[in-house]
Design a protein around this motif. Structure first.
Motif, PDB file in Angstrom:
ATOM      1  N   LEU A   9       0.832  -1.201   0.000  1.00  0.00           N
ATOM      2  CA  LEU A   9       0.000   0.000   0.000  1.00  0.00           C
ATOM      3  C   LEU A   9       0.869   1.253   0.000  1.00  0.00           C
ATOM      4  CD1 LEU A   9      -2.913  -0.703   2.506  1.00  0.00           C
ATOM      5  CD2 LEU A   9      -2.792  -1.159   0.067  1.00  0.00           C
ATOM      6  N   ARG A  10       0.351   2.298  -0.588  1.00  0.00           N
ATOM      7  CA  ARG A  10       1.045   3.575  -0.493  1.00  0.00           C
ATOM      8  C   ARG A  10       0.475   4.326   0.700  1.00  0.00           C
ATOM      9  NH1 ARG A  10       1.178   8.749  -2.702  1.00  0.00           N
ATOM     10  NH2 ARG A  10      -0.585   8.450  -4.115  1.00  0.00           N
ATOM     11  N   VAL A  11       1.370   4.724   1.605  1.00  0.00           N
ATOM     12  CA  VAL A  11       0.989   5.402   2.842  1.00  0.00           C
ATOM     13  C   VAL A  11       1.593   6.802   2.809  1.00  0.00           C
ATOM     14  CG1 VAL A  11       1.007   5.307   5.357  1.00  0.00           C
ATOM     15  CG2 VAL A  11       1.046   3.177   4.029  1.00  0.00           C
ATOM     16  N   PRO A  12       0.800   7.829   2.441  1.00  0.00           N
ATOM     17  CA  PRO A  12       1.358   9.181   2.346  1.00  0.00           C
ATOM     18  C   PRO A  12       1.772   9.782   3.683  1.00  0.00           C
ATOM     19  CG  PRO A  12      -0.678   8.973   1.077  1.00  0.00           C
ATOM     20  CD  PRO A  12      -0.582   7.766   1.941  1.00  0.00           C
ATOM     21  N   GLN A  13       1.094   9.402   4.792  1.00  0.00           N
ATOM     22  CA  GLN A  13       1.376  10.053   6.076  1.00  0.00           C
ATOM     23  C   GLN A  13       1.386   9.066   7.241  1.00  0.00           C
ATOM     24  OE1 GLN A  13      -1.443  13.325   6.671  1.00  0.00           O
ATOM     25  NE2 GLN A  13       0.231  14.775   6.468  1.00  0.00           N
ATOM     26  N   TYR A  14       2.306   9.327   8.189  1.00  0.00           N
ATOM     27  CA  TYR A  14       2.340   8.685   9.495  1.00  0.00           C
ATOM     28  C   TYR A  14       2.438   9.815  10.495  1.00  0.00           C
ATOM     29  CZ  TYR A  14       4.470   6.413  13.587  1.00  0.00           C
ATOM     30  OH  TYR A  14       4.759   5.990  14.857  1.00  0.00           O
ATOM     31  N   GLU A  74       8.144   7.731   0.209  1.00  0.00           N
ATOM     32  CA  GLU A  74       6.848   8.272  -0.190  1.00  0.00           C
ATOM     33  C   GLU A  74       5.964   8.620   1.016  1.00  0.00           C
ATOM     34  OE1 GLU A  74       5.278   5.170  -2.603  1.00  0.00           O
ATOM     35  OE2 GLU A  74       4.770   3.874  -0.905  1.00  0.00           O
ATOM     36  N   THR A  75       6.501   8.508   2.228  1.00  0.00           N
ATOM     37  CA  THR A  75       5.712   8.738   3.444  1.00  0.00           C
ATOM     38  C   THR A  75       6.251   9.926   4.233  1.00  0.00           C
ATOM     39  OG1 THR A  75       5.233   6.369   3.606  1.00  0.00           O
ATOM     40  CG2 THR A  75       4.833   7.697   5.572  1.00  0.00           C
ATOM     41  N   ALA A 105      -0.101  18.871  16.872  1.00  0.00           N
ATOM     42  CA  ALA A 105      -0.195  19.669  18.093  1.00  0.00           C
ATOM     43  C   ALA A 105      -1.054  19.047  19.185  1.00  0.00           C
ATOM     44  CB  ALA A 105      -0.740  21.059  17.748  1.00  0.00           C
ATOM     45  N   ILE A 106      -2.074  18.281  18.820  1.00  0.00           N
ATOM     46  CA  ILE A 106      -3.007  17.750  19.825  1.00  0.00           C
ATOM     47  C   ILE A 106      -2.678  16.286  20.067  1.00  0.00           C
ATOM     48  CG2 ILE A 106      -5.431  17.398  20.428  1.00  0.00           C
ATOM     49  CD1 ILE A 106      -6.125  19.592  18.401  1.00  0.00           C
ATOM     50  N   PRO A 107      -2.089  15.955  21.224  1.00  0.00           N
ATOM     51  CA  PRO A 107      -1.598  14.591  21.457  1.00  0.00           C
ATOM     52  C   PRO A 107      -2.681  13.642  21.963  1.00  0.00           C
ATOM     53  CG  PRO A 107      -1.049  15.962  23.329  1.00  0.00           C
ATOM     54  CD  PRO A 107      -1.760  16.861  22.346  1.00  0.00           C
ATOM     55  N   LEU A 108      -3.752  13.488  21.196  1.00  0.00           N
ATOM     56  CA  LEU A 108      -4.864  12.636  21.621  1.00  0.00           C
ATOM     57  C   LEU A 108      -5.042  11.434  20.699  1.00  0.00           C
ATOM     58  CD1 LEU A 108      -7.517  15.324  22.648  1.00  0.00           C
ATOM     59  CD2 LEU A 108      -6.014  13.990  24.133  1.00  0.00           C
ATOM     60  N   GLY A 109      -3.976  11.021  20.046  1.00  0.00           N
ATOM     61  CA  GLY A 109      -4.071   9.879  19.153  1.00  0.00           C
ATOM     62  C   GLY A 109      -3.052   9.983  18.039  1.00  0.00           C
ATOM     63  N   GLY A 110      -3.348   9.347  16.945  1.00  0.00           N
ATOM     64  CA  GLY A 110      -2.456   9.364  15.793  1.00  0.00           C
ATOM     65  C   GLY A 110      -3.113   8.630  14.642  1.00  0.00           C
ATOM     66  N   TYR A 111      -2.446   8.583  13.515  1.00  0.00           N
ATOM     67  CA  TYR A 111      -3.027   7.905  12.348  1.00  0.00           C
ATOM     68  C   TYR A 111      -1.959   7.671  11.295  1.00  0.00           C
ATOM     69  CZ  TYR A 111      -2.912  12.482  10.045  1.00  0.00           C
ATOM     70  OH  TYR A 111      -2.497  13.680   9.506  1.00  0.00           O
ATOM     71  N   ILE A 112      -2.217   6.702  10.433  1.00  0.00           N
ATOM     72  CA  ILE A 112      -1.509   6.621   9.163  1.00  0.00           C
ATOM     73  C   ILE A 112      -2.567   6.801   8.077  1.00  0.00           C
ATOM     74  CG2 ILE A 112       0.269   5.083  10.059  1.00  0.00           C
ATOM     75  CD1 ILE A 112      -1.062   2.820   8.399  1.00  0.00           C
ATOM     76  N   ARG A 113      -2.216   7.490   7.012  1.00  0.00           N
ATOM     77  CA  ARG A 113      -3.165   7.701   5.925  1.00  0.00           C
ATOM     78  C   ARG A 113      -2.811   6.783   4.777  1.00  0.00           C
ATOM     79  NH1 ARG A 113      -2.578  12.803   4.782  1.00  0.00           N
ATOM     80  NH2 ARG A 113      -2.096  12.871   2.580  1.00  0.00           N
ATOM     81  N   MET A 114      -3.684   5.840   4.502  1.00  0.00           N
ATOM     82  CA  MET A 114      -3.513   4.923   3.380  1.00  0.00           C
ATOM     83  C   MET A 114      -4.461   5.337   2.272  1.00  0.00           C
ATOM     84  SD  MET A 114      -3.396   1.302   5.490  1.00  0.00           S
ATOM     85  CE  MET A 114      -4.823   1.702   6.510  1.00  0.00           C
ATOM     86  N   ILE A 115      -4.027   5.265   1.041  1.00  0.00           N
ATOM     87  CA  ILE A 115      -4.914   5.643  -0.053  1.00  0.00           C
ATOM     88  C   ILE A 115      -5.913   4.503  -0.294  1.00  0.00           C
ATOM     89  CG2 ILE A 115      -3.175   7.119  -1.139  1.00  0.00           C
ATOM     90  CD1 ILE A 115      -2.734   4.932  -3.216  1.00  0.00           C
ATOM     91  N   GLY A 116      -7.114   4.908  -0.709  1.00  0.00           N
ATOM     92  CA  GLY A 116      -8.124   3.923  -1.085  1.00  0.00           C
ATOM     93  C   GLY A 116      -8.736   3.183   0.078  1.00  0.00           C
ATOM     94  N   MET A 117      -8.984   3.852   1.199  1.00  0.00           N
ATOM     95  CA  MET A 117      -9.655   3.189   2.312  1.00  0.00           C
ATOM     96  C   MET A 117     -11.089   2.832   1.944  1.00  0.00           C
ATOM     97  SD  MET A 117      -7.700   2.667   4.919  1.00  0.00           S
ATOM     98  CE  MET A 117      -8.907   2.380   6.207  1.00  0.00           C
ATOM     99  N   PHE A 118     -11.733   3.680   1.117  1.00  0.00           N
ATOM    100  CA  PHE A 118     -13.113   3.421   0.697  1.00  0.00           C
ATOM    101  C   PHE A 118     -13.150   3.171  -0.812  1.00  0.00           C
ATOM    102  CE2 PHE A 118     -13.440   6.590   4.209  1.00  0.00           C
ATOM    103  CZ  PHE A 118     -13.924   5.722   5.175  1.00  0.00           C
ATOM    104  N   PRO A 119     -13.901   2.177  -1.241  1.00  0.00           N
ATOM    105  CA  PRO A 119     -13.981   1.906  -2.687  1.00  0.00           C
ATOM    106  C   PRO A 119     -14.837   2.950  -3.384  1.00  0.00           C
ATOM    107  CG  PRO A 119     -15.497   0.466  -1.516  1.00  0.00           C
ATOM    108  CD  PRO A 119     -14.724   1.224  -0.457  1.00  0.00           C
ATOM    109  N   PRO A 120     -14.620   3.162  -4.675  1.00  0.00           N
ATOM    110  CA  PRO A 120     -15.489   4.080  -5.410  1.00  0.00           C
ATOM    111  C   PRO A 120     -16.868   3.464  -5.584  1.00  0.00           C
ATOM    112  CG  PRO A 120     -14.021   2.943  -6.915  1.00  0.00           C
ATOM    113  CD  PRO A 120     -13.591   2.555  -5.538  1.00  0.00           C
TER     114      PRO A 120
END
Length: 445
Positions: free
Chosen positions: A34-39, A54-55, A61-76
């Protein structure tokens, strides 16, 4: 300074736990192509970031969690080209779904058609989404395995720490006392000649290896005479005691008092002797660790299930000055305050005791992150796992019946639920932070 040190240590522990949670998602995602633009650790404005490959890796600023952004989490939408997504639906929720689909695919580049989440097989989707919660579980297991085997846990032994001289029936609690008046009844233990330091070896011929054995034998004996074999400084003595029957609290398998729906202790008629066991620190064998860890997970599940009901008490504590329940849920602000209080309080033990407490606190938070994220609702990891399993079930059923492939499950249709869950989480977080500022949980009264 010691207070701030405690806050800082627990903040670092929480940050590492969140970061490793996201690593648990990131590693399998990259392994599966998978392509992961952000961590990112945290939410809101970006404080720091660097791009490697590519990441983009960063801290917000708000330390209440985190995420990685993967492309295509939802299908068209069926029949739509994923490279040509546009919002064309009418209706507020339909527009939100289309916008979410578009956002999940907007970073697609030529050649990324097979590097999107929705095209993965069910096992790969589950592996990615389970990676975060399982990382938190692993952190907790490592921490508590070390505590159990290297440091030990507090255990109550059959050696008597105290023997009450009498029972005061004039109080609602029917309390035991060591300073007695002539009108108070002797406690059964005192009348039987038991002394602090005696070790109870057996009751009515049944060996007693733990304090739970002693307590269970006394409670179930009710008011019938009982024969106790005790060890007093190497000398074996036999004592006869006649317990009295009192309304005593009911304990669960973990040794905690069972409470009813109103938070009051559940009681039962039980035998009473008037003794307490001696608490010692005992290292546990590795073979005992799985059961101990299992009990902790069960307790965490119960704690998470009780959060909605306990929030009522938090609300009253925050806005009407009611007493804050020591076991009420806390925000990261409350956890930080507790850590600072423990580290700065001289009466709460030495450096080792405080270090163990902080480690246990971080371990408990990781249990909580594991259980909370496994709730099968979006936007939590468990919601994505549920969607992947539902897709796999539909495809398996269609294959077994010789039907066409039903295609990808449109998880975007559950976004109204996701928004409701996210809104509830935000409200809960704001309430807990406010309560932790104006009426925090205090360990020292």
């Amino acid at each position: 300074m010691t207070y701030l040190l405690g806050v800082l240590l627990v903040a670092v522990g929480i940050g590492l736990s969140i970061g490793l949670h996201e690593i648990g998602h990131l590693v399998p995602a990259k392994k599966f192509g998978l392509r992961v633009p952000q961590y990112m650790i945290g939410f809101g404005p970006t404080l720091w970031s660097r791009r490697f490959g590519e990441t983009e890796y960063g801290v917000k600023a708000i330390p209440l969690g985190g995420y990685i952004r993967m492309i295509g989490m939802f299908p068209p939408r069926p029949g739509q080209d994923p490279m040509m997504m546009r919002s064309s639906s009418t209706g507020r929720f339909n527009q939100l779904m289309d916008e979410a689909r578009k956002a999940s695919l907007e970073e697609m580049r030529p050649g990324d058609e097979n590097r999107v989440f929705y095209r993965l097989s069910t096992p790969k989707k589950v592996a990615i989404m389970m990676g975060g919660p399982l990382m938190n579980l692993l952190i907790a297991v490592i921490i508590f395995t070390g505590i159990f085997t290297l440091h030990g846990i507090s255990t109550t032994t059959p050696q008597l720490a105290s023997v009450s001289e009498c029972v005061d029936f004039t109080t609602a609690a029917q309390s035991t006392k060591t300073e007695c008046t002539p009108d108070m009844q002797d406690s059964p233990a005192h009348a039987a000649g038991l002394l602090p330091g005696d070790t109870i070896r057996s009751i009515n011929g049944t060996p007693t290896r733990t304090w739970d054995d002693v307590r269970a034998a006394i409670r179930t004996n009710l008011d019938k005479p009982m024969r106790l074999v005790v060890d007093r400084d190497g000398q074996v003595l036999t004592k006869t005691a006649e317990p009295i029957v009192l309304d005593l609290p009911v304990y669960d398998d973990s040794g905690r008092v069972v409470e009813d729906a109103d938070g009051n202790a559940v009681t039962e008629k039980a035998g009473f002797l008037g003794t307490t066991g001696t608490q010692v620190l005992q290292r546990q064998p590795v073979t005992a660790v799985p059961a101990l860890l299992g009990d902790q997970v069960k307790q965490t599940v119960v704690a998470v299930a009780q959060i909605p009901s306990k929030l009522v008490g938090v609300y009253h504590a925050a806005f009407s000055g009611a007493e804050r329940d020591a076991e009420s849920p806390m925000s990261v602000v409350g956890v930080g305050r507790v850590a600072g209080e423990v580290v700065s309080a001289e009466e709460l033990g030495g450096v080792t005791d405080k270090a163990i407490f902080l480690l246990g606190l971080i371990g408990s938070l990781n249990y909580m992150l594991f259980v909370f994220n496994m709730i099968p609702l979006l936007p939590l990891d468990g919601g994505h796992v549920a969607g992947a399993l539902w897709e796999g079930l539909k495809r398996t059923w269609a294959r077994l019946r010789g039907l066409p492939d039903p295609g990808h499950v449109d998880v975007a249709k559950a976004l109204p639920v996701a928004y409701a869950v996210a809104s509830a989480f935000i409200v809960m977080t704001v309430l807990l932070v406010y309560a932790d500022l104006v009426n925090p949980v205090r360990l020292l009264g």
